[in-house]
Design an enzyme around this catalytic site. Structure first.
Site, PDB file in Angstrom:
ATOM      1  N   TYR A 144       5.957   4.774   8.860  1.00  0.00           N
ATOM      2  CA  TYR A 144       6.411   3.389   8.960  1.00  0.00           C
ATOM      3  C   TYR A 144       6.374   2.802   7.566  1.00  0.00           C
ATOM      4  O   TYR A 144       5.368   2.924   6.867  1.00  0.00           O
ATOM      5  CB  TYR A 144       5.492   2.611   9.905  1.00  0.00           C
ATOM      6  N   ASP A 239       5.021   5.950  -0.566  1.00  0.00           N
ATOM      7  CA  ASP A 239       4.604   4.666   0.006  1.00  0.00           C
ATOM      8  C   ASP A 239       3.083   4.683   0.138  1.00  0.00           C
ATOM      9  O   ASP A 239       2.526   5.309   1.039  1.00  0.00           O
ATOM     10  CB  ASP A 239       5.287   4.481   1.368  1.00  0.00           C
ATOM     11  N   LYS A 267      -1.245  -4.461   0.621  1.00  0.00           N
ATOM     12  CA  LYS A 267      -2.570  -4.582   1.245  1.00  0.00           C
ATOM     13  C   LYS A 267      -3.689  -4.834   0.236  1.00  0.00           C
ATOM     14  O   LYS A 267      -3.883  -5.959  -0.197  1.00  0.00           O
ATOM     15  CB  LYS A 267      -2.844  -3.369   2.127  1.00  0.00           C
TER      16      LYS A 267
HETATM   17  N1  HOZ Z   1       2.274  -2.978  11.285  1.00  0.00           N
HETATM   18  C1  HOZ Z   1       0.999  -3.312  10.759  1.00  0.00           C
HETATM   19  C2  HOZ Z   1       0.049  -2.177  10.973  1.00  0.00           C
HETATM   20  N2  HOZ Z   1       0.479  -0.908  10.555  1.00  0.00           N
HETATM   21  C3  HOZ Z   1       0.451  -4.637  11.267  1.00  0.00           C
HETATM   22  C4  HOZ Z   1       0.359  -4.774  12.714  1.00  0.00           C
HETATM   23  C5  HOZ Z   1       0.000  -6.187  13.173  1.00  0.00           C
HETATM   24  O1  HOZ Z   1      -0.455  -6.991  12.391  1.00  0.00           O
HETATM   25  O2  HOZ Z   1       0.212  -6.484  14.352  1.00  0.00           O
END
Ligand code: HOZ
Length: 425
Positions: A144, A239, A267
């Site tokens: 992702y 990434d 992050k």
């Molecule tokens: N997509 C992020 C975690 N891999 C954040 C998910 C969230 O804050 O709901």
């Protein structure tokens, strides 16, 4: 368990915000039950609006590596607020954070700050396309890289959690430009390159995928990927939004000994405020406006609050012994979970990379997206709910990483293992 106040806030929230949340996984849809609404956090703990206290292993999905509300970061932020929160003009803080980031990542000659990991990956891909004059990209199933259109094709994290790895709304014409390979399988990448040897601009891969749960790259995988990408005249984008400062000060590229052409960060480098960054070789980065013609911009990019939190966080992280302690705490926890599961005869894999880990309810090691999807998701949901009842807040999805911070103590680990003992069935 969601108490009265969380439940009532959720009722209001769903009328005002789709699903009641501003990012999907936190809605708890994959594990059942209702999300907790959080009031405050400190160190290793978060506190919900009903007064519940939890040992937190979400850590805002990675950034809170120092623990919540670290006093040094908080003090610096309070001072920064007094000086003004955004100028839309350059500051010395951006130069300072850029210096820290570039020293930590020698593969990067230059860096640009943005506001999220999504912006970082999206912009890095635009640069890769401009640099190579090619259009197609290769990503890996279950990885992702944020929610830009081209990247929501067989995507992990929330997209998999909610069963929409190929999101509606992504034009077919764009999705066609995204090829998917199998993580840890170089042959699957080579087949794509052979099919389209002059059309692929870049390969983008998570340094250590955390968005299908933690799945470390096998021996030689990243090195092989870099060599193959260069052989076909394409660019490798690593990434490291998640892995960046989570494995060591210098990321997966330091651990696995590779120099990617471009790197994406996020992050931790924002210390809990919204930041992303992308950087790489000078000849690629200088294509970016205003040095070059590739456009990218942002009103709040490099804003002084985010830069301040990032600078203070990195300075603390670089102190000797920090990672040794952080990783030793994580390893103790992971070993403890393994020991309990083994004793009880529960088939599970505790996969760790630095201060990130995932417990997969799976008979065999998880090496790719298919393996991850074959985990026992119902068992994970039951485990999650029991852990929450025993005061431990884990990521509410099998397809996410849990994060340990330097604020997690030996006592926190012991209490967490006690909760595991009662929850794993
Ligand atoms: N997509 C992020 C975690 N891999 C954040 C998910 C969230 O804050 O709901």
């Amino acid at each position: 368990m969601a108490g009265r106040k969380s439940t009532s806030l959720l009722k209001r929230a769903v009328r005002l915000i789709p699903g009641g949340v501003n990012s999907p996984v936190r809605a708890f849809r994959a594990v059942g039950g209702k999300p907790l609404f959080i009031e405050r956090a400190r160190g290793s703990r978060i506190y919900d609006v009903d007064g519940g206290e939890y040992i937190d292993y979400v850590g805002s999905w990675g950034p809170m590596i120092l623990g919540h509300a670290h006093p040094v970061v908080s003090r610096a932020l309070k001072k920064a607020v007094e000086r003004g929160t955004s100028f839309g003009a350059p500051t010395g803080l951006e130069v300072e954070l850029a210096g820290l980031v570039l020293r930590a990542f020698p593969s990067m000659d230059m860096v640009r700050f943005v506001n999220s990991g999504t912006e970082a990956t999206m912009s890095a891909i635009r640069l890769a396309r401009a640099y190579t004059g090619r259009e197609r990209i290769i990503k890996f199933e279950g990885c992702y890289h944020g929610h830009a259109d081209s990247l929501l094709v067989r995507a992990g994290s929330g997209a998999t959690t909610l069963g929409v790895p190929d999101s509606p709304g992504v034009p077919q014409s764009l999705a066609r430009n995204t090829y998917n390979a199998v993580f840890n399988d170089l042959d699957s990448v080579e087949r794509l390159f052979k099919k389209d040897p002059k059309g692929i601009a870049c390969v983008i891969v998570e340094g250590v995928p955390g968005n299908m749960g933690v799945v470390p790259p096998g021996e030689g995988f990243l090195r092989g990927l870099l060599d193959m990408t260069h052989h076909y005249g394409a660019i490798l984008i690593l990434d490291e939004v998640m892995s960046g400062f989570r494995l060591c000060y210098g990321g997966a590229q330091k651990v696995y000994g590779i120099e990617p052409d471009m790197t994406c960060l996020g992050k931790v480098i924002g210390g809990g405020l919204p930041v992303g960054a992308f950087g790489g070789r000078k000849e690629i980065m200088e294509l970016l406006a205003p040095s070059g013609p590739v456009y990218q911009a942002g009103t709040l990019s490099g804003n002084p609050l985010a830069m301040t939190a990032g600078i203070e966080t990195l300075k603390l992280l670089r102190q000797g012994g920090t990672y040794r302690d952080l990783i030793s705490t994580t390893t103790t926890l992971c070993n403890g979970i393994r020991e309990i599961a083994e004793r009880k005869g529960i088939p599970c894999q505790v996969q760790q990379a630095g201060s990130m880990f995932t417990l997969f309810f799976n008979e065999k090691p998880v090496e790719n997206y298919n393996d991850a999807k074959n985990s026992d998701l119902k068992r994970f949901a039951r485990f999650f709910s029991r852990m929450l009842k025993h005061g431990v807040y884990l990521p509410p999805s099998q397809f996410e990483a849990a994060f340990v911070s330097i604020a997690h103590t030996r006592r926190d680990v012991a209490r967490t293992l006690d909760a595991v003992e009662r929850s794993i069935k």
